[in-house]
Scaffold this motif. Structure first.
Motif, short mmCIF file in Angstrom:
data_model
loop_
_atom_site.label_atom_id
_atom_site.label_comp_id
_atom_site.label_asym_id
_atom_site.label_seq_id
_atom_site.Cartn_x
_atom_site.Cartn_y
_atom_site.Cartn_z
N ALA A 170 0.85 -1.20 0.00
CA ALA A 170 0.00 0.00 0.00
C ALA A 170 0.88 1.25 0.00
CB ALA A 170 -0.92 0.01 1.22
N GLY A 171 0.35 2.31 -0.60
CA GLY A 171 1.08 3.56 -0.71
C GLY A 171 1.89 3.62 -1.99
N PRO A 212 3.97 11.34 -0.35
CA PRO A 212 3.38 11.41 0.99
C PRO A 212 2.01 12.09 0.97
CG PRO A 212 5.04 13.11 0.72
CD PRO A 212 5.10 12.27 -0.52
N ASP A 213 1.07 11.54 1.70
CA ASP A 213 -0.26 12.13 1.83
C ASP A 213 -1.01 11.30 2.87
OD1 ASP A 213 -2.60 13.67 1.39
OD2 ASP A 213 -2.14 13.85 -0.73
N SER A 214 -2.31 11.52 2.97
CA SER A 214 -3.09 10.83 4.01
C SER A 214 -4.32 10.14 3.43
CB SER A 214 -3.54 11.84 5.07
OG SER A 214 -4.34 12.86 4.49
N LEU A 215 -4.32 9.82 2.14
CA LEU A 215 -5.50 9.28 1.49
C LEU A 215 -5.78 7.85 1.89
CD1 LEU A 215 -4.85 10.55 -2.16
CD2 LEU A 215 -6.28 11.62 -0.40
N ASP A 216 -7.05 7.55 2.20
CA ASP A 216 -7.51 6.18 2.31
C ASP A 216 -7.77 5.67 0.89
OD1 ASP A 216 -7.35 6.21 5.07
OD2 ASP A 216 -9.46 6.72 5.34
N GLY A 217 -7.78 4.34 0.73
CA GLY A 217 -8.00 3.76 -0.59
C GLY A 217 -7.43 2.36 -0.63
N VAL A 218 -7.38 1.78 -1.80
CA VAL A 218 -6.91 0.41 -1.97
C VAL A 218 -5.52 0.40 -2.59
CG1 VAL A 218 -7.34 -1.81 -3.08
CG2 VAL A 218 -9.26 -0.48 -2.17
N ARG A 229 -3.61 3.87 11.05
CA ARG A 229 -4.27 3.37 9.84
C ARG A 229 -4.44 1.85 9.92
NH1 ARG A 229 -2.68 7.12 5.89
NH2 ARG A 229 -4.47 6.50 4.62
N LYS A 230 -5.39 1.34 9.21
CA LYS A 230 -5.65 -0.10 9.12
C LYS A 230 -5.53 -0.53 7.66
CE LYS A 230 -9.34 -3.50 9.99
NZ LYS A 230 -10.72 -3.68 10.55
N VAL A 231 -4.82 -1.63 7.43
CA VAL A 231 -4.66 -2.18 6.08
C VAL A 231 -5.16 -3.62 6.09
CG1 VAL A 231 -3.08 -2.63 4.18
CG2 VAL A 231 -2.58 -0.77 5.80
N ALA A 232 -6.22 -3.90 5.35
CA ALA A 232 -6.70 -5.28 5.22
C ALA A 232 -5.71 -6.04 4.35
CB ALA A 232 -8.09 -5.30 4.60
N ILE A 233 -5.12 -7.10 4.88
CA ILE A 233 -4.05 -7.79 4.15
C ILE A 233 -4.56 -8.39 2.85
CG2 ILE A 233 -2.44 -9.73 4.24
CD1 ILE A 233 -2.12 -9.18 7.24
N ASP A 234 -5.76 -8.99 2.86
CA ASP A 234 -6.22 -9.68 1.66
C ASP A 234 -6.65 -8.73 0.55
OD1 ASP A 234 -8.44 -8.84 3.06
OD2 ASP A 234 -9.60 -10.69 2.76
N THR A 235 -7.26 -7.60 0.91
CA THR A 235 -7.77 -6.67 -0.11
C THR A 235 -6.88 -5.46 -0.32
OG1 THR A 235 -9.08 -5.35 1.44
CG2 THR A 235 -10.13 -7.32 0.50
#
Length: 708
Positions: free
Chosen positions: A609-610, A615-621, A651-657
């Motif tokens: 991710a990223g 650098p920024d603060s966006l949520d997303g996939v 932040r939270k990152v779903a490992i599978d998605t």
């Protein structure tokens, strides 16, 4: 480590990784808090996906930052910058709160004159309707204040009687170096300002220049230095060179400049724009007193003139210095050289923590004590220092229960399900927090005593430890500034060195002391091996626990970059955090602003991710998400939880998605508030889970936070 990457100009607060971030981060049965079953892995309790309400509370330690008005030490500031004495009042640029504060020197009462705490912006307006973005220096013409609005690259005017704010010169968020009038002019990170009632003189820090602004018209010209060209040359006008000048004061005949990155004090004759070096030697920093070039400074910031004496807030030396304006003789009048603290006292018995701004009325000197979040007063005769406003004292090493405990730069955190263990970096200790009671103790190391000694408990010494992990029986510590990996037996508190040679930087693979590291930060374990984020080498190293054998798993020592690939074909950029679920490693690749995955069996590195360099603060996939210098990472086996340090968020990152969401904190909004959506952090660095809750080392607040 490439310490220049911890840039002088990151936003205040990483202006200031400041003092904290520049100092950062088998299988067995275990039980999480609250009876949650789980497996000890990666320094956390895994196996059950966390169910969180995303509410935060302060679990241990006590932040003394804030924005509260009040009398004396009942008031609160957040990283105050510039200060000005006018009549019976002090005016303070409360940089971290984005406000201008006023304090009566008679009653000690603090009020907010303009701006709204925690709300940055560029709007003109009156009182709380106005917005600033990191206000820095303050000057006056007697009726108005003039403020360098650092983040907006502007000079603002505040009418003292009404609190009305207007923009005198520069254009918000439009940086540059153009001369011109009003909004046609451009500045780049202007840090300080002085006034002779007709002109303002601006330390245009990012441009390496000193600018002059006509107060009546807003016309801007360049007095000395050449935009975007740093150096240390004396000379006239644009022939002179500066390196990030951050402080300026005037006696109406000369300007005195704190040439911060040159570690010198410069003098400019206003009439001729002739620049000379009054004290210090360019690019040679230190704390030595002496005459002229024999003296040494360390990143001087604020300056104030009192007759024939110049006072200097010598920021990184933690002292107040005095310089004869004619002789160039330098003496230290208050503070302990390179000994940060908050103690009041006389002269060198007093302690400061990154003093920034100075003002004087000829009797007293007023100091904004940046990292103590307080205003200090020093009597010029006798150098007696007292705290007159703000709540200094959140730093410390005291054991105790919850709010009574004190930390200093807590960075890494791990758990065995019953206790938390912290790498308390600036204290050079390993701390223990009982989860059930919040009681804090120090099982290893001695606060304030750095070193490399093995031994039992407080006999052992650490040097700036940032990372810690556990397999439930031992703690494993990334002892960052000693370039070693240490082992602590939880039951006996015996400390030994597992790998690396104390004080020896390097990248050699080998066994025990034959191996070398370079500023190792993060560390994790699968119970058989340790995995180390070897930050200065931009690599991930593997340590066999039973033998101390060290190999390089991924990345190439000294070759930093962004590439995915297998083993030494992959590239990282100063990774700080690492965790594992037993199959993969997950890396907070800090200066790439990304989260990476390393498959242990194949050494294959991919970006989860990223986007590197964005650098920024966006949520997303996946690559649609953005991070800003993430430093810590943990997992419950299903999701990753990231201390996104410079976004001040978790932040939270779903490992599978690979879906990224923000679960706590406000992006870019530092603070210490508990609660749900209103929760705030200040440079969170380490993170772990006990199977029920998350625990965060909130480094800038010197607290441990719980998210439940």
């Amino acid at each position: 480590m490439r310490r220049s990457r911890a840039s002088f100009f990151r936003p205040p607060f990483l202006l200031l990784l400041l003092p904290i971030l520049a100092h950062l981060s088998a299988c067995g049965g275990g039980g999480g808090a609250g009876g949650v079953a789980g497996t000890q892995m990666g320094g956390s309790i895994q196996g059950v996906p966390l169910t969180l309400a995303n509410a935060a509370q302060t679990w241990a330690g006590s932040p003394l930052t804030g924005s509260a008005d009040g009398v004396g030490t009942a008031s609160r500031f957040f990283r105050p910058g510039g200060v000005l004495k006018l009549g019976g009042d002090l005016y303070v640029a409360d940089t971290g709160n984005h406000t201008i504060r006023r304090m009566s020197t008679v009653t000690g009462k603090v009020t907010t004159l303009a701006g709204s705490p925690g709300s940055s912006g560029s709007a003109d307006g009156t009182g709380s309707a106005a917005r600033f973005d990191g206000p820095g220096g303050i000057a006056t013409d007697g009726s108005n204040l003039y403020v360098t609005d650092i983040g907006n690259n502007t000079i603002r005017r505040v009418t003292i009687a009404t609190g009305q704010v207007t923009t005198l010169a520069g254009s918000p968020a439009a940086s540059g170096h153009q001369d011109g009038t009003g909004s046609a002019a451009r500045f780049y990170l202007p840090y300080d300002v002085a006034s002779d009632l007709t002109y303002l003189y601006v330390a245009d820090t990012g441009n390496h220049t000193i600018r002059r602004v006509t107060i009546a018209t807003g016309q801007v010209t360049t007095l000395a230095g050449l935009a975007e060209v740093s150096g240390s040359a004396d000379g006239v006008g644009t022939a002179a060179r500066f390196s990030y000048p951050a402080g300026v004061a005037t006696d109406l005949v000369n300007l005195y400049v704190a040439d911060t990155e040159n570690h010198t004090i410069r003098k400019i004759a206003i009439s001729s724009a002739s620049v000379t070096t009054l004290a210090g030697t360019a690019e040679e920093y230190g704390t030595a007193d002496g005459s002229g070039a024999a003296a040494r400074f360390h990143s001087p910031r604020g300056v104030a003139v009192d007759g024939s004496d110049l006072y200097v807030a010598d920021y990184s030396s933690q002292t107040i210095r005095k310089v004869g304006t004619s002789s160039g003789v330098v003496t230290t009048v208050a503070g302990g050289a390179e000994e940060p603290g908050s103690a009041d006292g006389a002269g060198t018995a007093a302690r400061f923590r990154y003093p920034w701004g100075l003002a004087t009325d000829g009797i007293d000197l007023y100091v904004t004590d940046f990292e103590n979040h307080s205003i200090r007063r020093m009597a010029i005769v006798g150098a007696q220092v007292t705290t007159v406003a703000g709540g200094a004292g959140s730093f410390g090493s005291a054991d105790g229960t919850r709010a009574a405990a004190r930390f200093d730069g807590p960075y890494g955190v791990t758990t065995d399900g019953t206790s938390l263990y912290l790498a308390d970096a600036v204290n050079h200790t390993i701390r223990k927090v009982a989860i059930s009671t919040g009681t804090v103790t120090t099982p290893a190391g001695l606060a304030g005593s750095s070193g490399v000694s093995d031994g039992l408990g407080t006999v052992a010494r650490f040097n700036g430890p940032r990372g810690v992990t556990t397999d439930g029986t031992y703690l494993y510590v990334a002892d960052t500034d000693s370039h070693t990996i240490r082992k602590v037996a939880i039951g006996t508190r015996e400390v030994t060195t597992l790998a690396g040679a104390a004080g020896t930087e390097g990248s050699a693979d080998g066994t025990g002391g034959a191996a070398s590291f370079r500023f190792p930060y993060g560390i994790t374990t699968d119970g058989t091996n340790l995995y180390v984020a070897d930050s200065g080498n931009c690599a991930i190293r593997k340590v066999v626990i039973s033998t101390g054998e060290v190999t390089t798993l991924a990345g190439s020592a000294g070759s930093c970059g962004t590439a995915d690939g297998v083993g030494d074909a992959a590239r990282f950029d100063t990774p700080y955090g690492v965790t594992t679920d037993g199959t993969d490693l997950y890396v907070a690749d800090t200066y790439n602003h990304t989260i990476r995955r390393v498959t242990i069996a194949t050494r294959e590195v991919t970006t989860l991710a990223g986007v590197a360099g964005s650098p920024d603060s966006l949520d997303g996939v996946g690559t649609a998400a953005r991070f800003y210098l993430p430093c810590g990472v943990t997992t419950d086996g299903t999701s990753l939880f990231v201390a996104d340090t410079y976004n001040m968020t978790i932040r939270k990152v779903a490992i599978d998605t690979r879906a990224v969401s923000t679960i706590s904190g406000g992006a870019g909004i530092p603070g210490s508030a508990d609660g749900g959506g209103a929760a705030r952090y200040y440079l969170p660095s380490g993170i772990t889970t006990d199977g029920a809750d998350l625990y965060v080392a909130d480094g800038g607040n010197n607290t441990i936070r719980r998210i439940y």
